[in-house]
Design a protein around this motif. Sequence first.
Motif, PDB file in Angstrom:
ATOM      1  N   PRO A  87       0.838  -1.205   0.000  1.00  0.00           N
ATOM      2  CA  PRO A  87       0.000   0.000   0.000  1.00  0.00           C
ATOM      3  C   PRO A  87       0.865   1.244   0.000  1.00  0.00           C
ATOM      4  O   PRO A  87       1.935   1.277   0.603  1.00  0.00           O
ATOM      5  CB  PRO A  87      -0.805  -0.124   1.315  1.00  0.00           C
ATOM      6  CG  PRO A  87      -0.745  -1.579   1.662  1.00  0.00           C
ATOM      7  CD  PRO A  87       0.570  -2.057   1.159  1.00  0.00           C
ATOM      8  N   ASN A  88       0.393   2.248  -0.661  1.00  0.00           N
ATOM      9  CA  ASN A  88       1.148   3.494  -0.754  1.00  0.00           C
ATOM     10  C   ASN A  88       1.053   4.258   0.562  1.00  0.00           C
ATOM     11  O   ASN A  88       0.082   4.967   0.837  1.00  0.00           O
ATOM     12  CB  ASN A  88       0.596   4.345  -1.897  1.00  0.00           C
ATOM     13  CG  ASN A  88       1.570   5.449  -2.266  1.00  0.00           C
ATOM     14  OD1 ASN A  88       2.290   5.961  -1.426  1.00  0.00           O
ATOM     15  ND2 ASN A  88       1.578   5.801  -3.544  1.00  0.00           N
ATOM     16  N   ARG A  89       2.058   4.079   1.408  1.00  0.00           N
ATOM     17  CA  ARG A  89       2.023   4.703   2.733  1.00  0.00           C
ATOM     18  C   ARG A  89       2.115   6.221   2.672  1.00  0.00           C
ATOM     19  O   ARG A  89       1.527   6.924   3.486  1.00  0.00           O
ATOM     20  CB  ARG A  89       3.161   4.148   3.586  1.00  0.00           C
ATOM     21  CG  ARG A  89       3.019   2.658   3.866  1.00  0.00           C
ATOM     22  CD  ARG A  89       4.146   2.153   4.740  1.00  0.00           C
ATOM     23  NE  ARG A  89       4.001   0.720   5.012  1.00  0.00           N
ATOM     24  CZ  ARG A  89       4.870   0.021   5.727  1.00  0.00           C
ATOM     25  NH1 ARG A  89       5.944   0.620   6.234  1.00  0.00           N
ATOM     26  NH2 ARG A  89       4.660  -1.269   5.933  1.00  0.00           N
ATOM     27  N   SER A  90       2.858   6.723   1.711  1.00  0.00           N
ATOM     28  CA  SER A  90       2.982   8.172   1.592  1.00  0.00           C
ATOM     29  C   SER A  90       1.640   8.828   1.267  1.00  0.00           C
ATOM     30  O   SER A  90       1.300   9.892   1.773  1.00  0.00           O
ATOM     31  CB  SER A  90       4.006   8.534   0.519  1.00  0.00           C
ATOM     32  OG  SER A  90       3.591   8.036  -0.741  1.00  0.00           O
ATOM     33  N   THR A  91       0.818   8.139   0.442  1.00  0.00           N
ATOM     34  CA  THR A  91      -0.513   8.662   0.114  1.00  0.00           C
ATOM     35  C   THR A  91      -1.410   8.671   1.336  1.00  0.00           C
ATOM     36  O   THR A  91      -2.154   9.622   1.589  1.00  0.00           O
ATOM     37  CB  THR A  91      -1.151   7.823  -0.997  1.00  0.00           C
ATOM     38  OG1 THR A  91      -0.291   7.824  -2.141  1.00  0.00           O
ATOM     39  CG2 THR A  91      -2.515   8.389  -1.383  1.00  0.00           C
TER      40      THR A  91
END
Length: 312
Positions: A87-91
């Motif tokens: 999963p895109n943690r930064s998003t």
Amino acid sequence: MLGLGCFAGDVHSGGRLVRCVLQQSFPASVQTHIQKMWLSSQPLTRGRHHTLKKSSGLYGSLSQHIPGKHHPPPPLRTQRCFLSQGPNRSTETAKIKLRTRLVVTLLFGGGLLGTWWYVYSEKQRKLQRQRVEQLKQVALGQGNFSLLDHTGRPRTKRDFLGSWVLLYFGFTHCPDICPDELDKMSAVVAALDRDPALPPVQPVFVTVDPERDDVAALAKYVKDFHPRLIGLTGTAEEVKHAGRDYRVYASPGPKDDDGDYIVDHTILIYLINPDGLFLDYYNRMKNEEQITESVRNHMKVYVRERAMFQPN
């Protein structure tokens, strides 16, 4: 010559791998040096070092340079690069920060709006108090007259407190101006009566000719206008006192052979609020629609200001 080839590899841990194959054609000694430099410069990825693997098949094997031995075909260097990891943690972090900023902004804006409304309300209350004091200082209609109505009942100004009043000074022998103004005032009252959201308005007619306008004369005269119209009369001094409170000018003219005369007087319709304070006046240039709209607006402002002026 330098050749570069890329092909898609496996998918691990939700991430996509790209395998890049670099073919180089240079001496084995240089190749070994480059391999060492590349290995020492690679960061840790998912707990392991990127490693240089031997490849087989189409490109043969990769080995150290040994002098005097036959060297294999140009080496194959493989590097795995993660294009994405789960999963895109930064998003997710950006979304949380955005929501936090929105909440803080809404709370801060709500606080500012509440403070502004409080300051505005206090300012309006102060202006209302000042306005009331200014109206009192005008000294218009501040007196307490004592007259008789067209039924012979004693009336004072206190009897009209709590009601909106349209007040006109005239006389029953007036040939045209007074009937016209009373017709207009009656039409305004009727128009306001058609609005159920507005309180009723009390029309009042005060004579400036008490010598001829007694109770009986007024009773006959008011029947030609609005059914709520109240006619007021009294002694010459009482009538003069009532007119003086509203700065009404009245002067009888010379009598003719029949003893008839015209009274020169102020031609205004006065608007009085439920507190007994003068609010506005309307001359002959104002028509029925203009006066109706003006009275309606005064009523709305009065109700709004009273609501703001009341203690919480």
